[in-house]
Design a protein around this motif. Structure first.
Motif, PDB file in Angstrom:
ATOM      1  N   PRO A   1       0.805  -1.230   0.000  1.00 27.47           N
ATOM      2  CA  PRO A   1       0.000   0.000   0.000  1.00 27.47           C
ATOM      3  C   PRO A   1       0.835   1.276   0.000  1.00 27.47           C
ATOM      4  O   PRO A   1       0.419   2.290  -0.559  1.00 27.47           O
ATOM      5  N   GLU A   2       2.038   1.232   0.592  1.00 27.84           N
ATOM      6  CA  GLU A   2       2.874   2.422   0.620  1.00 27.84           C
ATOM      7  C   GLU A   2       3.352   2.773  -0.787  1.00 27.84           C
ATOM      8  O   GLU A   2       3.320   3.950  -1.193  1.00 27.84           O
ATOM      9  N   LEU A   3       3.816   1.773  -1.541  1.00 28.58           N
ATOM     10  CA  LEU A   3       4.214   2.029  -2.921  1.00 28.58           C
ATOM     11  C   LEU A   3       3.010   2.467  -3.747  1.00 28.58           C
ATOM     12  O   LEU A   3       3.133   3.343  -4.615  1.00 28.58           O
ATOM     13  N   ALA A   4       1.844   1.887  -3.477  1.00 33.53           N
ATOM     14  CA  ALA A   4       0.629   2.291  -4.183  1.00 33.53           C
ATOM     15  C   ALA A   4       0.368   3.779  -3.983  1.00 33.53           C
ATOM     16  O   ALA A   4       0.058   4.504  -4.943  1.00 33.53           O
ATOM     17  N   ARG A   5       0.504   4.254  -2.755  1.00 32.68           N
ATOM     18  CA  ARG A   5       0.273   5.677  -2.468  1.00 32.68           C
ATOM     19  C   ARG A   5       1.275   6.566  -3.215  1.00 32.68           C
ATOM     20  O   ARG A   5       0.917   7.632  -3.730  1.00 32.68           O
TER      21      ARG A   5
ATOM     22  N   MET B   1      -9.992  -1.632   0.341  1.00 32.68           N
ATOM     23  CA  MET B   1      -8.537  -1.627   0.179  1.00 32.68           C
ATOM     24  C   MET B   1      -8.097  -0.452  -0.686  1.00 32.68           C
ATOM     25  O   MET B   1      -7.082   0.207  -0.405  1.00 32.68           O
ATOM     26  N   TRP B   2      -8.832  -0.171  -1.754  1.00 34.40           N
ATOM     27  CA  TRP B   2      -8.497   0.972  -2.614  1.00 34.40           C
ATOM     28  C   TRP B   2      -8.711   2.293  -1.868  1.00 34.40           C
ATOM     29  O   TRP B   2      -7.906   3.216  -1.992  1.00 34.40           O
ATOM     30  N   LYS B   3      -9.774   2.342  -1.106  1.00 39.27           N
ATOM     31  CA  LYS B   3     -10.054   3.556  -0.326  1.00 39.27           C
ATOM     32  C   LYS B   3      -8.919   3.851   0.641  1.00 39.27           C
ATOM     33  O   LYS B   3      -8.542   5.020   0.851  1.00 39.27           O
ATOM     34  N   ALA B   4      -8.327   2.780   1.188  1.00 41.98           N
ATOM     35  CA  ALA B   4      -7.258   2.941   2.176  1.00 41.98           C
ATOM     36  C   ALA B   4      -6.004   3.588   1.586  1.00 41.98           C
ATOM     37  O   ALA B   4      -5.207   4.178   2.322  1.00 41.98           O
ATOM     38  N   VAL B   5      -5.816   3.487   0.275  1.00 42.87           N
ATOM     39  CA  VAL B   5      -4.635   4.108  -0.347  1.00 42.87           C
ATOM     40  C   VAL B   5      -5.000   5.390  -1.089  1.00 42.87           C
ATOM     41  O   VAL B   5      -4.155   5.983  -1.758  1.00 42.87           O
ATOM     42  N   GLY B   6      -6.275   5.800  -1.012  1.00 38.42           N
ATOM     43  CA  GLY B   6      -6.675   7.067  -1.607  1.00 38.42           C
ATOM     44  C   GLY B   6      -7.327   6.985  -2.964  1.00 38.42           C
ATOM     45  O   GLY B   6      -7.476   8.010  -3.641  1.00 38.42           O
ATOM     46  N   LEU B   7      -7.754   5.783  -3.381  1.00 42.99           N
ATOM     47  CA  LEU B   7      -8.420   5.637  -4.664  1.00 42.99           C
ATOM     48  C   LEU B   7      -9.937   5.673  -4.476  1.00 42.99           C
ATOM     49  O   LEU B   7     -10.487   4.965  -3.623  1.00 42.99           O
ATOM     50  N   ASN B   8     -10.599   6.461  -5.282  1.00 37.63           N
ATOM     51  CA  ASN B   8     -12.047   6.651  -5.204  1.00 37.63           C
ATOM     52  C   ASN B   8     -12.724   5.787  -6.268  1.00 37.63           C
ATOM     53  O   ASN B   8     -12.960   6.225  -7.393  1.00 37.63           O
TER      54      ASN B   8
END
Length: 492
Positions: free
Chosen positions: A317-321, A356-363
């Motif tokens: 998730p960190e790399l995703a962000r 899971m997507w919401k947790a990394v900032g994806l809407n």
């Protein structure tokens, strides 16, 4: 015993659009197709998908570009007519695949894309020529779209619509009737070359609701029910006369991504969709760890063409962000076109991934639709669920049929990559296994990291509830096999 019953009754979720090999990529069709048609060569599910003779009793390589097949003599079609080389030339010829009215022909084109011509040597010998080196030709001829149909019956039908209403093959069962969204009825083909069919007949009943299928199994209305989810296992396994069978099959569940979507043009953002997913948690929550994760768009059954040390999709998730931030994403809505449990646990899985997507900032927003026609309505500009079957055990029979220039995604207009296309053409002509793996590794890098086309989830599981006294074993594909070559009946 099942042979003493009037017929085998199978409850499945969906009605097949058509029972014809060139348009046989629907799951409902694949559960019926192997009963009606045979291929020249088949895959032995009990022997790690090794090749075995079928309508061809033996074969030999003539060159890198041709294979001679010696056809089995004494084989008859369901209408009593003899099977000959002319039927092979007709079935595998491009006229049959590309003729007018073949609206669902993509699977056959993808399977038989290398075929150049079928040379009839005599009534029971053919040479299949390809338009370049093709190391996978024998495997192609086991696959969807390579089934042999009766040329005589096709010609006699007079039209495509009449043909698909009553197709004629050489398989262990013949079509009796099909009623839209109600049932498909088959009867044993007593003259079957492979031995007496185990059941006098089969009725596939279309029962969309899983609970209704399971209840019907419990009350002895059905012998076998398809698409059983893990949360239903206890109801079946708790009864002494019933059992759950099945497991992972040669199919991968994933999300397709339309790279032409303005928000999803950035490869890093597409990769972030994948990195945000905790697949181990997903498989544990939805499948009780009964299906495996995969390391790339490939399967271990690919043998020498399997890149065993390719790194599996990670949960980071960190790399995703970081990738999301670098893409310039500002919280725009990403549409997820979703069907209501066309796939087992589909909606539950989507809800988990949304968090899971919401947790990394994806809407990501779900758009519920009724069928794939709506999902594929252009412009797609969304992500959506697919499952992809390895129609033969090689990258060319799996990812390539989705992502090659004639594949599902490029034809839909949602993904294209010139380097991937060029590498696939090179892969087809490459013989040495180590060199093939090198090419495949580069292709996997492209579709997963550099220009993501899909978000891999996990290998697909196919689980069935059945009566213990019904002698049948599921194989390693979506296809069901109720013929004498099923492992429950096969000798030796």
């Amino acid at each position: 015993m099942a042979q003493e019953r009037k017929k085998l009754i199978v409850a499945m979720s969906g009605f097949p659009p058509a029972l014809e090999p060139v348009i046989s990529n629907h799951t409902g069709a694949r559960r019926i197709m192997p009963q009606i048609f045979d291929t020249l060569v088949a895959l032995d599910h009990a022997k790690n998908m090794a090749l075995r003779p079928a309508l061809a009793e033996r074969w030999e390589r003539v060159s890198d570009r041709a294979v001679r097949f010696y056809l089995r003599k004494g084989v008859t079609f369901h209408d009593g007519s003899p099977f000959t080389a002319d039927d092979v030339a007709f079935s595998l010829g491009l006229d049959h695949v590309l003729g007018p009215g073949r609206s669902g022909r993509s699977i056959a084109i993808q399977t038989l894309e290398t075929l150049d011509r079928i040379e009839v040597v005599d009534s029971h010998t053919v040479i299949v020529h390809v338009n370049g080196i093709d190391t996978q030709l024998e495997q192609r001829l086991t696959a969807w779209g390579a089934e042999i149909v009766s040329k005589r019956a096709f010609d006699a039908a007079g039209s495509w619509d009449k043909w698909i209403a009553a197709p004629v093959g050489t398989g262990p069962y013949k079509l009796v009737s099909q009623k839209l969204d109600i049932n498909v009825v088959l009867a044993a083909h007593d003259g079957y070359w492979g031995g007496k069919p185990p059941f006098p007949g089969i009725e596939y009943k279309i029962i969309p609701e899983l609970a209704s299928r399971v209840n019907g199994l419990i009350t002895d209305q059905y012998d076998i029910v398809t698409d059983v989810a893990p949360d239903q296992f206890p109801d079946i396994q708790g009864r002494s006369n019933l059992e759950v069978v099945g497991g992972a099959v040669q199919n991968i569940r994933c999300l397709a991504i339309d790279q032409t979507t303005p928000i999803l043009k950035d490869p890093g953002l597409r990769r972030a969709l994948s990195l945000a997913i905790d697949r181990k948690l997903l498989v544990e929550a939805l499948w009780q760890n009964r299906v495996p994760l995969v390391n790339g768009f490939q399967l271990p059954s690919f043998g020498e063409g399997y890149v065993a040390d390719f790194e599996a999709p990670g949960y980071d998730p960190e790399l995703a962000r970081k990738l999301i931030k670098a893409s310039g994403y500002k919280g725009e809505e990403i549409v997820y076109r979703l069907l209501n449990n066309y796939y087992t646990n589909q909606v539950s899985g989507a809800q988990i991934m949304l968090e899971m997507w919401k947790a990394v900032g994806l809407n990501v927003k779900i758009e519920m639709l009724e069928n794939f026609t709506q999902v594929w309505s252009k412009p797609v500009h969304a992500i959506y669920d697919i499952s992809s079957t390895a129609v033969f055990p090689d990258y060319l029979g799996h990812a390539w049929r989705e992502l090659g220039p004639k594949g599902t995604f490029p034809q839909l207009g949602t993904w294209s990559n010139a380097e991937h296309f060029a590498l696939g053409a090179k892969l087809r002509d490459t013989i040495e296994p180590a060199e093939r793996r090198k090419i495949i590794r580069r292709m996997l890098d492209i579709i997963h990291i550099e220009d993501p086309a899909v978000v891999l989830l996990h290998a697909s599981g196919q689980f069935y509830g059945k009566r213990k006294d019904v002698p049948w074993m599921p194989g390693l594909t979506l296809d069901l096999n109720f013929g004498p070559f099923n492992a429950a009946f096969a000798k030796g």
